[in-house]
Structures are given as C-alpha cells and as structure tokens.
Design a protein around this motif. Structure first.
Motif, PDB file in Angstrom:
ATOM      1  N   HIS A   1       0.801  -1.223   0.000  1.00 48.95           N
ATOM      2  CA  HIS A   1       0.000   0.000   0.000  1.00 48.95           C
ATOM      3  C   HIS A   1       0.835   1.276   0.000  1.00 48.95           C
ATOM      4  O   HIS A   1       0.644   2.156  -0.851  1.00 48.95           O
ATOM      5  CB  HIS A   1      -0.942   0.020   1.207  1.00 48.95           C
ATOM      6  CG  HIS A   1      -1.674   1.329   1.338  1.00 48.95           C
ATOM      7  ND1 HIS A   1      -2.727   1.674   0.503  1.00 48.95           N
ATOM      8  CD2 HIS A   1      -1.486   2.404   2.165  1.00 48.95           C
ATOM      9  CE1 HIS A   1      -3.152   2.893   0.809  1.00 48.95           C
ATOM     10  NE2 HIS A   1      -2.417   3.349   1.813  1.00 48.95           N
ATOM     11  N   ASP A   2       1.742   1.416   0.972  1.00 51.32           N
ATOM     12  CA  ASP A   2       2.469   2.682   1.082  1.00 51.32           C
ATOM     13  C   ASP A   2       3.378   2.937  -0.109  1.00 51.32           C
ATOM     14  O   ASP A   2       3.584   4.089  -0.509  1.00 51.32           O
ATOM     15  CB  ASP A   2       3.286   2.717   2.376  1.00 51.32           C
ATOM     16  CG  ASP A   2       2.461   3.236   3.554  1.00 51.32           C
ATOM     17  OD1 ASP A   2       1.295   3.598   3.345  1.00 51.32           O
ATOM     18  OD2 ASP A   2       2.992   3.276   4.686  1.00 51.32           O
ATOM     19  N   LEU A   3       3.932   1.885  -0.684  1.00 53.85           N
ATOM     20  CA  LEU A   3       4.777   2.073  -1.866  1.00 53.85           C
ATOM     21  C   LEU A   3       3.964   2.647  -3.024  1.00 53.85           C
ATOM     22  O   LEU A   3       4.478   3.429  -3.834  1.00 53.85           O
ATOM     23  CB  LEU A   3       5.426   0.752  -2.273  1.00 53.85           C
ATOM     24  CG  LEU A   3       6.536   0.248  -1.343  1.00 53.85           C
ATOM     25  CD1 LEU A   3       7.020  -1.129  -1.788  1.00 53.85           C
ATOM     26  CD2 LEU A   3       7.706   1.228  -1.296  1.00 53.85           C
ATOM     27  N   PHE A   4       2.707   2.268  -3.106  1.00 48.63           N
ATOM     28  CA  PHE A   4       1.825   2.824  -4.138  1.00 48.63           C
ATOM     29  C   PHE A   4       1.270   4.186  -3.731  1.00 48.63           C
ATOM     30  O   PHE A   4       1.172   5.094  -4.549  1.00 48.63           O
ATOM     31  CB  PHE A   4       0.680   1.861  -4.443  1.00 48.63           C
ATOM     32  CG  PHE A   4       0.995   0.878  -5.527  1.00 48.63           C
ATOM     33  CD1 PHE A   4       0.586   1.103  -6.832  1.00 48.63           C
ATOM     34  CD2 PHE A   4       1.713  -0.283  -5.253  1.00 48.63           C
ATOM     35  CE1 PHE A   4       0.879   0.202  -7.843  1.00 48.63           C
ATOM     36  CE2 PHE A   4       2.014  -1.190  -6.250  1.00 48.63           C
ATOM     37  CZ  PHE A   4       1.598  -0.955  -7.553  1.00 48.63           C
ATOM     38  N   ALA A   5       0.908   4.337  -2.462  1.00 49.63           N
ATOM     39  CA  ALA A   5       0.286   5.583  -2.004  1.00 49.63           C
ATOM     40  C   ALA A   5       1.211   6.786  -2.196  1.00 49.63           C
ATOM     41  O   ALA A   5       0.753   7.902  -2.433  1.00 49.63           O
ATOM     42  CB  ALA A   5      -0.115   5.455  -0.538  1.00 49.63           C
TER      43      ALA A   5
ATOM     44  N   PRO B   1       1.024  -4.919   3.381  1.00 53.28           N
ATOM     45  CA  PRO B   1       2.137  -4.234   4.045  1.00 53.28           C
ATOM     46  C   PRO B   1       3.239  -3.887   3.036  1.00 53.28           C
ATOM     47  O   PRO B   1       3.358  -4.521   1.989  1.00 53.28           O
ATOM     48  CB  PRO B   1       2.627  -5.269   5.061  1.00 53.28           C
ATOM     49  CG  PRO B   1       2.261  -6.595   4.451  1.00 53.28           C
ATOM     50  CD  PRO B   1       0.957  -6.354   3.734  1.00 53.28           C
ATOM     51  N   SER B   2       4.040  -2.895   3.377  1.00 57.53           N
ATOM     52  CA  SER B   2       5.134  -2.473   2.503  1.00 57.53           C
ATOM     53  C   SER B   2       6.507  -2.811   3.062  1.00 57.53           C
ATOM     54  O   SER B   2       7.469  -2.943   2.318  1.00 57.53           O
ATOM     55  CB  SER B   2       5.052  -0.967   2.241  1.00 57.53           C
ATOM     56  OG  SER B   2       3.891  -0.631   1.517  1.00 57.53           O
ATOM     57  N   GLY B   3       6.612  -2.925   4.402  1.00 52.62           N
ATOM     58  CA  GLY B   3       7.891  -3.277   5.012  1.00 52.62           C
ATOM     59  C   GLY B   3       8.252  -4.727   4.751  1.00 52.62           C
ATOM     60  O   GLY B   3       7.385  -5.554   4.455  1.00 52.62           O
ATOM     61  N   VAL B   4       9.533  -5.050   4.889  1.00 51.82           N
ATOM     62  CA  VAL B   4       9.988  -6.416   4.612  1.00 51.82           C
ATOM     63  C   VAL B   4       9.878  -7.315   5.827  1.00 51.82           C
ATOM     64  O   VAL B   4      10.056  -8.539   5.722  1.00 51.82           O
ATOM     65  CB  VAL B   4      11.449  -6.416   4.091  1.00 51.82           C
ATOM     66  CG1 VAL B   4      11.551  -5.646   2.788  1.00 51.82           C
ATOM     67  CG2 VAL B   4      12.422  -5.859   5.131  1.00 51.82           C
ATOM     68  N   GLY B   5       9.602  -6.752   7.004  1.00 50.39           N
ATOM     69  CA  GLY B   5       9.510  -7.552   8.215  1.00 50.39           C
ATOM     70  C   GLY B   5      10.851  -7.656   8.921  1.00 50.39           C
ATOM     71  O   GLY B   5      11.911  -7.530   8.300  1.00 50.39           O
TER      72      GLY B   5
END
Length: 564
Positions: A188-192, A261-265
C-alpha cells in the motif's frame, strides 16, 4: 584526539583554500594501473557485474516474471562459482574483496526473494535523474539503465544526442512494462506515495525541454544546454514526459486498491543487514542503538544550550549577498581546518568540491529542515557534504583495486558513505570548528537527533509497525525546535526512500557508530604502543580501505577483528 585547533594553524592554511574554482578543471584525474588483490577474483567479478544488470535491448530492460526467474536460477550458479575460487594463501585485501563480492550477490538474492522492487515498488521505474547523488550511486533501487542527465557534457555531441534519444525513447515502453510487472503488487504505502517520483521526473523532463534545467553535480550547478538538440531528441523528451505523467496518474489510481504491508519484516530486514549490508546489528539491536543515539543527541543539545545560556543567539543574515559572503568565508574556514588537522591533504580537488556546495540564502517561507540550520550557520550541513570529497576522490584518485573502485551494488555503501558523513559532523565539531561560534554546536546536535529519529521511525516501518504517515509524524515530533514538518516534501521523500531501501535510514547512525569503533580501536592501539594518537594517520588508514562496509574495514585493519 585534540578538541580544538589553533586559529594560527587555520590562518596559515586559509590562503591555500581561497583558490579559484577553475582549478578543478585543471587538475587531471590520477591514472594509476589497476591493482587487483586477486586477479582470478577480479575476472570473476567482472562477469558478475555484467550478470547483475538486467537484459537490456535498445535501452529497454526486461524485468518481467520470466526474466527475473532466470536471474534467480542463474544466481545460484554464480554463487557456486564464487565458492569454488581457491582462497588458499590469498592476501587479507583479497579476502575482503571476496566478502564484498559475496555481499553483492546476497544483495541480488534479497532483491529476487524479498524486495522485488520491479513487482512491488512503482518508484523503481523512475529512471531520469537531473541531479547527481552525493553518494557513490543512486539512493534506493532503480531500474537500469539510469538516465543520468548530469553525466552528459552539454551541449550534446552527436553521439550523446543519439544515445540520449535512445534512452529517453525507451521510457514509454519501460513504463508500459511496469504496469504489467506491478499488477500483482499489493504494497500500500509504496503505491500511495509512488507517484511522487514521477511528478519530479516530469518536472525534470519539462525543464530539459525548455532548456532551463540546472543540474547538481560534483562541479556544482550546470545547465543542460539544448542548443543543437535534434528533432528526434526533442520528440523523445516529449514522449518520455507524456508517459511519465500518464504513469503518475495510473499509480495514484491503483493506490487505493493496494492493501498489503510495505515493510519487509524484522526477519528479512535482519537477514539483509547481516548478509548484504554486512552490518553487525539486527533489527532489535538497531532499535536500541538508534534510540540511544536519539537520547544522547537530545541530552547533548540541552546541555549545550545550558552552557551557552549567557550567549546571544546567532544573528540571521537575511541579505542574500551578505549571506553568501559569510557562507564562502565559513567554507574557507572549513577547508582550512581539514588541512590543518590532516583530515584531508592539501589538494585542489577536495577544496573545489566543497566550495561547490557552499550554501546560498533561503527565504524563511521556503525552508525545509536543513535550511533552518544553514540560515544560522552553513557549516554543520557542509560538514556532512564531505560526501563530495569522496566523489572527488573517486574521480581524481580512484582506489587501485578495481573491485573497490566501483560503488558497491544494492546500496551496500550506505553505512560507509552516510554513516561516515554523519560522523564527520561531530568530528570537525570536536576538532574546533565552532570555537568562534559555540551556538553552532547546537545545530549539530539537532541534526543528529533528526537523523536518529527518522532512522528509528524507518525501522518500525520495515517491521510494519508504522505506516509512512505515522513515521513522518514521529520523525517530525522528535526533531527539536519544530524544524521538521511531517507534511513537508523532504520528510515524505526521506521516509519513502528508507522504506524502499531497507537499512538506509538507520545507516546514518549505524555507520557513524562503526566509525566511532574504528577510531576507538586506533586510539587504543596507539595507547598500548605508548604512542600518541594522531587523527590524521588513523583517518588516512581508514580511508585507504575504500568505500566498503565498515565491518570489512575493521576486519582488514585488525587481524583479530578488533576483538576486545
């Protein structure tokens, strides 16, 4: 380490600093023969670097599913070939080179398994750059080939006109491919936030077409002169801009559909840091260290303000000409101190590289975080611009080892480049840079707090414990004096970059801490030998290793790994 340097020493060097800017053009790059630590590894590395880029035809790379699957399969073969190289009897330098090449392979492994920017990150496809980065390669992942406008000589030769026409002509095809490659992405955040890079790319292309583009590079600002540009090039610029604008709209329209989610964890983040960045600290340790550094910066600022309580505030210079004269004088003082302390040899290329970064006046209404500090004193930020000394050194005195001459792939340079530049802010402060302006020390602590806060926020974003919006608010809240605005373009750019490139946000602090360790080891070594510690010798020894992860510098300088 001395805490100050005499004004006499600075004055004696000042005349050497005030040399016309044209000297940089007169100083020819050093042409020393390549000295591979291990010729067999060097030959392998050249093949590896050729493999690491995607298949490119007529300026168009292939990041499709099948192409990336082939990369993943072929990477296993390269890893096996590297493991088979006989390292018996090789030098310490060769063993470090081996680890560096292995780290790059792990970087590609991470991209193929986890990060997958070609399938998750729209900003990956922004490839037109009007400004040179102040680090050895572009910050964050980007599709190849990068179209570095600043790297061309303007006005263009016929050959460069043709080359740029080809590269820009491929942009519409690349962005069409991107829509297919990103279709399954759900970050989401990478697109937002993903349309921001394309709005910037559109502005660059628009300025290029109009002949008004001013590009930052090692030599300062230079114009992209369009005199003599062919009709084919102008058509390619127009086509690239239209495709860029269309792609920005497409990303914005797709963003609401993306919910993942956008983070890799934490686990993946720690794997990247250990095996690719070669950082000795996992996610949990990094949170602890950045929180500690944020606390130290805020406490040090409070103590500095207490110590300066009887001093008048720095008087801001609002006249642009007077400000520029002040900034040039401060730059001269900075360069003189570097020479006098031995942090830099007395060479024209470093002086002119720093002179090109001298600040100009910024009106209050237009200021971002760093502008608040430079309005009072340009030296704290100029200290971080030691980056440009590095770039000048790469150009004029490149590392003789081919493997260390090139910037490490996958932003593996971050701890070394960003961390050492951050450390430099404190190093020159303790060396006496602000003896004539004690309140300037407060700016150094504010900048450190900002870097710690934004890096700490980025760690929680990678762990999917914060959104980018929440990270921006944390980032701004913990930056003193309200100098940082959560809604500013700068905060948005920084947090998006640190999401796109795991490890980059914390690298400013973690690289600094690793340099602290290297200096501590050098000081301890001198103390045990009954010798005084000379900063210039310790610094030169560290710099000679090249732009490699600090952990490798430590391993190369100390056969026991610096174990204490």
């Amino acid at each position: 380490m001395k805490r100050s340097i005499s004004s006499l020493a600075i004055a004696s060097s000042l005349a050497l600093v005030l040399i016309p800017y044209t000297l940089q053009a007169q100083e020819a790059p050093v042409t020393s023969p390549a000295q591979a630590a291990d010729p067999q590894l060097d030959a392998f590395w050249q093949g590896w670097r050729a493999f690491a880029v995607p298949v490119i035809a007529d300026g168009l790379p292939d990041y499709g599913v099948a192409a990336m699957a082939r990369k993943k399969s072929e990477l296993a073969t390269f890893k096996a070939r590297l493991a088979a190289i006989d390292r018996t009897g090789t030098s310490a330098a060769a063993r470090i080179d081996y680890q560096l090449v292995e780290a790059e392979m792990n970087g590609l492994d991470f991209h193929l398994r986890v990060l997958m920017p070609w399938a998750r990150d729209p900003s990956f496809y922004a490839t037109v750059f009007g400004e040179e980065s102040d680090v050895p390669a572009h910050e964050g992942p980007s599709a190849q080939p990068n179209i570095d406008l600043f790297a061309f000589d303007w006005p263009l030769s016929q050959a460069d006109d043709k080359k740029l026409t080809l590269l820009l002509g491929a942009v519409p095809k690349l962005l069409a491919q991107a829509k297919t490659n990103l279709a399954a992405g759900n970050a989401h955040d990478l697109f937002a936030y993903g349309d921001l890079a394309f709005k910037e790319q559109s502005n660059v292309l628009d300025a290029l077409a109009k002949g008004t583009l001013k590009m930052r590079s090692l030599g300062g600002r230079k114009p992209a002169v369009m005199t003599g540009a062919t009709p084919a090039l102008r058509k390619a610029i127009d086509g690239a801009k239209k495709a860029t604008d269309d792609f920005a709209l497409w990303v914005a329209a797709e963003a609401p559909k993306k919910t993942g989610p956008s983070g890799v964890g934490k686990e993946n983040y720690s794997w990247y840091e250990k095996h690719a960045a070669l950082n000795p600290y996992d996610w949990d340790a990094q949170v602890l260290l950045l929180q500690r550094e944020l606390d130290r910066a805020l406490a040090s600022l409070a103590l500095e303000e207490t110590n300066n309580r009887s001093l008048s505030p720095i008087v801001e210079i609002s006249d642009s000409a007077a400000y520029r004269a002040m900034a040039m004088a401060r730059t001269a003082k900075f360069n003189a101190l570097l020479i006098a302390t031995g942090l830099m040899p007395d060479k024209a290329y470093f002086r002119t590289a720093i002179e090109a970064q001298t600040s100009s006046y910024m009106p209050a209404a237009k200021r971002g975080f760093f502008d608040h500090g430079t309005a009072l004193d340009p030296l704290p930020l100029l200290s971080h611009s030691s980056h440009w000394i590095e770039l000048a050194r790469i150009k004029y005195e490149p590392h003789p080892d081919p493997i260390r001459h090139s910037a490490p792939l996958y932003n593996i340079f971050a701890d070394r480049s960003e961390g050492f530049a951050t450390a430099f802010e404190e190093i020159v402060m303790h060396a006496g840079l602000y003896d004539d302006s004690p309140r300037s020390r407060e700016i150094v602590w504010i900048m450190l707090a900002n870097r710690a806060a934004r890096g700490l926020a980025s760690l929680h974003v990678q762990a999917n414990e914060m959104t980018l919006a929440q990270a921006g608010r944390f980032h701004a809240e913990w930056t003193p004096r309200h100098w940082s605005d959560a809604n500013s373009p700068l905060v948005g750019f920084e947090q998006l970059l640190y999401l796109r490139q795991p490890g980059y946000g914390p690298s400013y602090i973690l690289g600094k801490l690793q340099l602290d360790e290297l200096l501590a080891l050098a000081s301890h070594e001198a103390d045990q030998a009954g010798q005084p510690f000379l900063l210039k010798d310790g610094w030169a020894r560290i710099m000679r290793a090249g732009i490699i992860p600090p952990a490798l510098i430590k391993a190369e300088l100390y056969s026991d790994g610096g174990v204490r």
